[in-house]
Design a protein around this motif. Structure first.
Motif, PDB file in Angstrom:
ATOM      1  N   GLN A  60      51.174  37.905  29.937  1.00 30.49           N
ATOM      2  CA  GLN A  60      51.211  39.282  29.929  1.00 30.49           C
ATOM      3  C   GLN A  60      50.677  39.937  31.210  1.00 30.49           C
ATOM      4  O   GLN A  60      50.214  39.308  32.273  1.00 30.49           O
ATOM      5  CB  GLN A  60      50.446  40.097  28.721  1.00 30.49           C
ATOM      6  N   GLN A  61      50.870  41.370  31.257  1.00 27.49           N
ATOM      7  CA  GLN A  61      50.635  42.071  32.586  1.00 27.49           C
ATOM      8  C   GLN A  61      49.006  41.360  33.102  1.00 27.49           C
ATOM      9  O   GLN A  61      48.738  41.393  34.124  1.00 27.49           O
ATOM     10  CB  GLN A  61      50.751  43.449  32.561  1.00 27.49           C
ATOM     11  N   ASN A  62      48.294  41.617  32.115  1.00 30.06           N
ATOM     12  CA  ASN A  62      46.970  41.361  32.401  1.00 30.06           C
ATOM     13  C   ASN A  62      46.224  39.996  32.396  1.00 30.06           C
ATOM     14  O   ASN A  62      45.174  39.652  32.346  1.00 30.06           O
ATOM     15  CB  ASN A  62      45.853  42.307  31.513  1.00 30.06           C
ATOM     16  N   GLY A  63      47.212  38.957  32.339  1.00 30.82           N
ATOM     17  CA  GLY A  63      46.920  37.783  32.119  1.00 30.82           C
ATOM     18  C   GLY A  63      46.596  37.108  33.191  1.00 30.82           C
ATOM     19  O   GLY A  63      46.686  37.548  34.322  1.00 30.82           O
ATOM     20  N   SER A  64      46.133  35.698  33.195  1.00 30.14           N
ATOM     21  CA  SER A  64      45.597  34.931  34.229  1.00 30.14           C
ATOM     22  C   SER A  64      46.239  33.872  34.261  1.00 30.14           C
ATOM     23  O   SER A  64      46.266  33.003  33.444  1.00 30.14           O
ATOM     24  CB  SER A  64      43.924  35.004  34.147  1.00 30.14           C
ATOM     25  N   THR A  65      47.060  33.628  35.340  1.00 28.44           N
ATOM     26  CA  THR A  65      47.914  32.467  35.500  1.00 28.44           C
ATOM     27  C   THR A  65      47.406  31.350  36.504  1.00 28.44           C
ATOM     28  O   THR A  65      48.237  30.346  36.841  1.00 28.44           O
ATOM     29  CB  THR A  65      49.428  32.802  35.979  1.00 28.44           C
ATOM     30  N   GLY A  66      46.433  31.512  36.970  1.00 27.66           N
ATOM     31  CA  GLY A  66      45.956  30.672  38.304  1.00 27.66           C
ATOM     32  C   GLY A  66      45.315  29.262  37.650  1.00 27.66           C
ATOM     33  O   GLY A  66      45.267  29.101  36.389  1.00 27.66           O
ATOM     34  N   THR A  67      45.117  28.268  38.660  1.00 24.59           N
ATOM     35  CA  THR A  67      44.528  27.020  38.211  1.00 24.59           C
ATOM     36  C   THR A  67      43.462  26.671  38.914  1.00 24.59           C
ATOM     37  O   THR A  67      43.604  27.003  40.359  1.00 24.59           O
ATOM     38  CB  THR A  67      45.343  25.958  37.653  1.00 24.59           C
ATOM     39  N   PHE A  68      42.409  26.119  38.567  1.00 23.83           N
ATOM     40  CA  PHE A  68      41.423  25.428  39.439  1.00 23.83           C
ATOM     41  C   PHE A  68      41.183  23.819  39.033  1.00 23.83           C
ATOM     42  O   PHE A  68      40.647  23.844  37.713  1.00 23.83           O
ATOM     43  CB  PHE A  68      40.068  26.304  39.332  1.00 23.83           C
TER      44      PHE A  68
END
Length: 496
Positions: A226-234
């Motif tokens: 969603q718009q406030n979601g977090s899509t990165g990876t570490f």
């Protein structure tokens, strides 16, 4: 999930023969061994041999899972008594395995011991036994095998030169090799390596394996961000484990108790993880991670090839004495990655947060907390929870662990080691009162020797079932590194 790009290889005839042998009685996962030690009798060949007898195991209420309200000051005493309950079950299982007394007598003694230990737990909690009601008695649990019939039962065997020679359903076992009648894929089961169904007599069974090429794709797509979601990876790279650091301790569930796991773990990250480690120990320890600011400990049960050979721990607790036998396989890779949340930004994990995913006792506890999955490279769109995969030629075995990604915002642990964290819902949202944290996903890969069945280490009474697989994590990242991971994930980047 990425598209399948692996060109499907053809199963070799010998691999198909493994399946044939397992179906013909080579499997022993549900078999309590008689007239043999838990790791078998070793002859000159260096292989283990076991005569199978009863199909079943000991089932006990999992007290540790039910304790949701334990005073902080009582936890060390409670943990040690919970570990003693596990020890009692392991000893009782071994006594049945070696036919040291009747089943009724062993269970009666076990239940008496459990009653006294649970009284100790109640006393440690100030005399409050309300959470312990109805959890004393263990019972014998029959285990059905394929077609409802007991498989791998051997009768009339004789011990000669350390080898078992006797009649077996579908063939004979001589010199450690399973010889089964019938053929499949053009070759008979006599081509199968010895101990195809579990060399210790307590698993795995023929029902625990499945040809991955016959499994339909079953992986659901993750929820759309969603718009406030977090899509990165570490990502953090920490190697595949040092054999010299392996042990059978369990610092989260049984701190201060040697052999608290009753099975052997591989460790990556922090190099000081044993039963007696504490937060200060972890803080001062070294790490196998390339980023030296990640002193976290990542650990999981080893996988062993059921190849009939003795490992270094063949005569030790946690190893052969408790039915964990065969050559330990070193992973070819361990991918450690932290992911975001579809509904919200993630917040930093607290230092020393402890998380366990999966359930080491899922075979007797039920699958409520079973979470690990098995598959093969090139077939990642099909994941198995209660089966081991038989992979085609050129494909490796994988284990994937998705950790809980919601935190209660207060506690680094809980009495049952579960209540302080939770899984996100199907839409990615956390339960009320919980907040999203970076989700640890650990994928481990193995090159299993050709034509060789395998099994995950476990508590002896769990019969090496694949559903008992699990993974453990303690966060010991520096504050700066954790914040870096959070920033990366929340900004949608791929870092590490």
């Amino acid at each position: 999930m990425r598209q399948q790009t692996h060109k499907r290889g053809r199963f070799t005839n010998k691999t198909v023969a493994i399946v044939a042998a397992l179906a013909l009685g080579g499997g022993g996962a549900a078999i309590i061994a008689a007239n043999a030690s838990a790791h078998g009798d070793k002859g000159d060949s260096g292989q283990n041999h076991t005569v199978a007898a009863k199909a079943g195991t000991i089932q006990c209420p999992d007290v540790g899972q039910k304790l949701s309200d334990v005073p902080q000051k009582a936890r060390p005493n409670v943990d040690k008594n919970l570990a003693e309950l596990d020890n009692q079950v392991a000893k009782a299982y071994q006594q049945m395995n070696q036919q040291q007394g009747s089943s009724d007598a062993v269970l009666s003694k076990l239940n008496d011991e459990r009653s006294r230990t649970m009284d100790n737990i109640g006393s440690a909690m100030g005399g409050d036994n309300s959470q312990l009601q109805g959890m004393t008695d263990c019972k014998w649990q029959e285990v059905a095998t394929q077609g409802g019939q007991q498989q791998g039962n051997q009768q009339g065997g004789q011990q000669q030169g350390g080898d078992q020679q006797g009649g077996q359903q579908g063939g004979d076992q001589q010199g450690g090799d399973q010889q089964g009648g019938g053929d499949q894929g053009g070759e008979g089961a006599n081509d199968v390596p010895g101990n195809a169904g579990g060399q210790a007599g307590n698993g795995p069974s023929q029902d625990d394996f499945v040809d991955i090429t016959k499994v339909q794709p079953n992986v659901q797509q993750p929820p759309q961000a969603q718009q406030n979601g977090s899509t990165g990876t570490f990502a953090t790279e920490c190697g595949v484990g040092d054999p010299k650091l392996r042990n059978s301790d369990n610092v989260i569930v049984a701190p201060g108790v040697g052999n608290g796991a009753h099975h052997t773990h591989d460790y990556v990250g922090n190099d000081s993880n044993d039963a007696f480690a504490n937060n200060q120990t972890f803080e001062q320890g070294g790490t196998s991670c390339k980023n030296q600011d990640d002193k976290s400990t990542y650990y999981w049960p080893v996988v062993r090839a059921q190849d009939g050979k003795d490992e270094a721990d063949a005569n030790e607790l946690g190893g052969g004495q408790e039915g964990n036998v065969g050559t330990i396989l070193t992973p070819t890779s361990s991918k450690i990655e932290f992911k975001g949340n579809a509904q919200s930004k993630v917040t930093a994990m607290p230092k020393f947060l402890r998380i366990i995913t999966g359930d080491a006792k899922a075979f007797t506890n039920g699958d409520k907390n079973a979470n690990a999955s098995w598959s093969c490279t090139g077939f990642e769109d099909r994941q198995l929870t209660d089966k081991y995969p038989l992979c085609p030629e050129g494909s490796s075995v994988t284990r994937t662990f998705d950790f809980q990604s919601c935190w209660d915002g207060q506690n680094i642990d809980s009495a049952n080691h579960r209540d302080h964290v939770a899984f996100a819902g199907e839409d990615g949202s956390c339960p009320n009162g919980f907040q999203a944290i970076p989700q640890l996903v650990n994928t481990i890969t193995y090159d299993v020797p050709a034509n060789t069945p395998f099994a995950v280490d476990g508590f002896p009474e769990q019969l090496h079932k694949p559903i008992t697989d699990h993974d453990d994590f303690i966060n010991v990242m520096s504050e700066d590194l954790m914040n870096e991971a959070v920033d990366c994930i929340n900004s949608g980047k791929q870092c590490g």
